[in-house]
Design a protein around this motif. Sequence first.
Motif, short mmCIF file in Angstrom:
data_model
loop_
_atom_site.label_atom_id
_atom_site.label_comp_id
_atom_site.label_asym_id
_atom_site.label_seq_id
_atom_site.Cartn_x
_atom_site.Cartn_y
_atom_site.Cartn_z
N LEU A 19 -19.00 -18.12 -23.78
CA LEU A 19 -19.13 -17.72 -25.19
C LEU A 19 -18.16 -18.52 -26.06
CD1 LEU A 19 -19.38 -13.85 -24.64
CD2 LEU A 19 -21.24 -15.36 -25.32
N ASP A 20 -16.94 -18.70 -25.56
CA ASP A 20 -15.95 -19.50 -26.32
C ASP A 20 -16.44 -20.94 -26.46
OD1 ASP A 20 -14.38 -17.27 -26.48
OD2 ASP A 20 -12.92 -17.90 -24.96
N ALA A 21 -16.99 -21.47 -25.37
CA ALA A 21 -17.50 -22.85 -25.42
C ALA A 21 -18.62 -22.96 -26.45
CB ALA A 21 -17.99 -23.29 -24.04
N ALA A 22 -19.49 -21.93 -26.47
CA ALA A 22 -20.62 -21.96 -27.42
C ALA A 22 -20.13 -22.00 -28.86
CB ALA A 22 -21.52 -20.73 -27.19
N ASP A 141 -27.41 -13.15 -27.43
CA ASP A 141 -27.32 -11.81 -28.03
C ASP A 141 -25.86 -11.38 -28.12
OD1 ASP A 141 -30.10 -11.72 -28.12
OD2 ASP A 141 -30.31 -10.47 -26.34
N ILE A 142 -25.14 -11.59 -27.03
CA ILE A 142 -23.74 -11.15 -26.99
C ILE A 142 -22.88 -11.99 -27.94
CG2 ILE A 142 -21.72 -10.93 -25.48
CD1 ILE A 142 -23.75 -10.30 -23.17
N LEU A 143 -23.17 -13.29 -28.02
CA LEU A 143 -22.43 -14.14 -28.97
C LEU A 143 -22.66 -13.65 -30.40
CD1 LEU A 143 -20.65 -16.68 -29.38
CD2 LEU A 143 -22.76 -17.99 -29.64
N THR A 144 -23.90 -13.26 -30.70
CA THR A 144 -24.22 -12.77 -32.05
C THR A 144 -23.46 -11.47 -32.34
OG1 THR A 144 -26.41 -13.79 -31.84
CG2 THR A 144 -26.13 -12.17 -33.60
N VAL A 152 -16.84 -7.12 -28.34
CA VAL A 152 -17.93 -6.55 -27.54
C VAL A 152 -17.41 -5.28 -26.84
CG1 VAL A 152 -19.51 -6.93 -25.59
CG2 VAL A 152 -19.03 -8.79 -27.19
N ALA A 153 -16.19 -5.37 -26.30
CA ALA A 153 -15.62 -4.23 -25.57
C ALA A 153 -15.52 -3.02 -26.49
CB ALA A 153 -14.23 -4.60 -25.05
N GLY A 154 -15.93 -1.88 -25.96
CA GLY A 154 -15.81 -0.63 -26.71
C GLY A 154 -16.99 -0.33 -27.62
N ASN A 288 -27.54 -19.14 -32.79
CA ASN A 288 -26.53 -19.02 -31.73
C ASN A 288 -27.09 -19.46 -30.38
OD1 ASN A 288 -24.51 -18.08 -33.44
ND2 ASN A 288 -25.16 -15.95 -33.24
N GLY A 289 -28.39 -19.31 -30.21
CA GLY A 289 -29.01 -19.72 -28.94
C GLY A 289 -28.86 -21.21 -28.68
N LEU A 290 -28.95 -21.97 -29.74
CA LEU A 290 -28.80 -23.42 -29.59
C LEU A 290 -27.38 -23.75 -29.10
CD1 LEU A 290 -30.18 -26.13 -30.02
CD2 LEU A 290 -29.59 -25.99 -32.44
N ALA A 291 -26.40 -23.09 -29.69
CA ALA A 291 -25.00 -23.32 -29.28
C ALA A 291 -24.76 -22.87 -27.84
CB ALA A 291 -24.06 -22.58 -30.23
#
Length: 304
Positions: A19-22, A141-144, A152-154, A288-291
């Motif tokens: 996710l960080d790389a994206a 989805d998670i990146l968004t 995301v946590a919590g 975000n999917g592209l990234a």
Amino acid sequence: MKHLLGLEGLSAAQLTRLLDAAEGFRGVGVGDVPKRDDLKGKVVVNLFYEASTRTRVSFGLAARRLGADVLDFSPGGSSTSKGETFIDTAKNIEAMGVDMVVVRHSSPGAPHVLAKHLLPHIRVVNAGDGAHEHPTQALLDILTIRKRLGRVAGLTVGLVGDIAHSRVARSNILGLKALGAHVIVCGPTTLVPQEVKSLGVEIANSLDAILPRCDVLNLLRIQFERQRSGLFPSIREYRLLFGMDGDRMTRAKEGVLLLAPGPINRGVEITPDVADGPSSAILDQVTNGLAVRMAVLSELAKAA
Ligand code: CP
């Protein structure tokens, strides 16, 4: 990570790294931001045995923005119609000197079969295998969620709809749970198998009951093409009980984020006004999917 066959078994650290790389790949190749050469000299093949708009275009563009040559394969018009097997097709494409195979197939496990049969230097990415996994969809989805809500946590994330036939649901559950979210799967009893509890999720059969608790609602598509008939009485009833509309928005948690993997059935899982409204991140997901796909291809190219 040599292949990306699913999110099963990936740790929070591995997911966070992707996710960080994206984040760093957002905007690459757009406007003044130059393309990169992470995949210079590599050949990526899109081996799509099932229909796709977002995933196929996104992987193709991602690979090109990283400097790869891209081959696009569809069974229509190919020697599949003459009886050539999946493996024989893949081995013939391998013989042309490819480095990465992005595969979508209606059979669960098809990417795993390729990873086993292709030469060891070839990287395999699962772009959706039957009702099993769709790892890059879950990552985007998670990146968004992370970008819009800051964490995301919590969070409480509701996955609504056709859980039984959804590879998106399974990959989302695996990724979201690993990153510390609480996941509720919600839909008609016929579309939410009890076995899904073993993945550590809460099961709900009333969207109205969970609306006030969810920070995120991911509205999954009713997969008419994978279903036996008769799993719910009518589309009208599904829409009444599980469709996200303006009235339900007034009863949802303040600031709720709406996702949908697409393609959406407008007026079934979500009404057009809500899909196109301010709480919806549907097109952000695509961006975000592209990234995410650039990040995945780049990471796999680096793997020994
Ligand atoms: N979300 C998704 O996988 O869309 P496509 O089927 O168009 O690739």
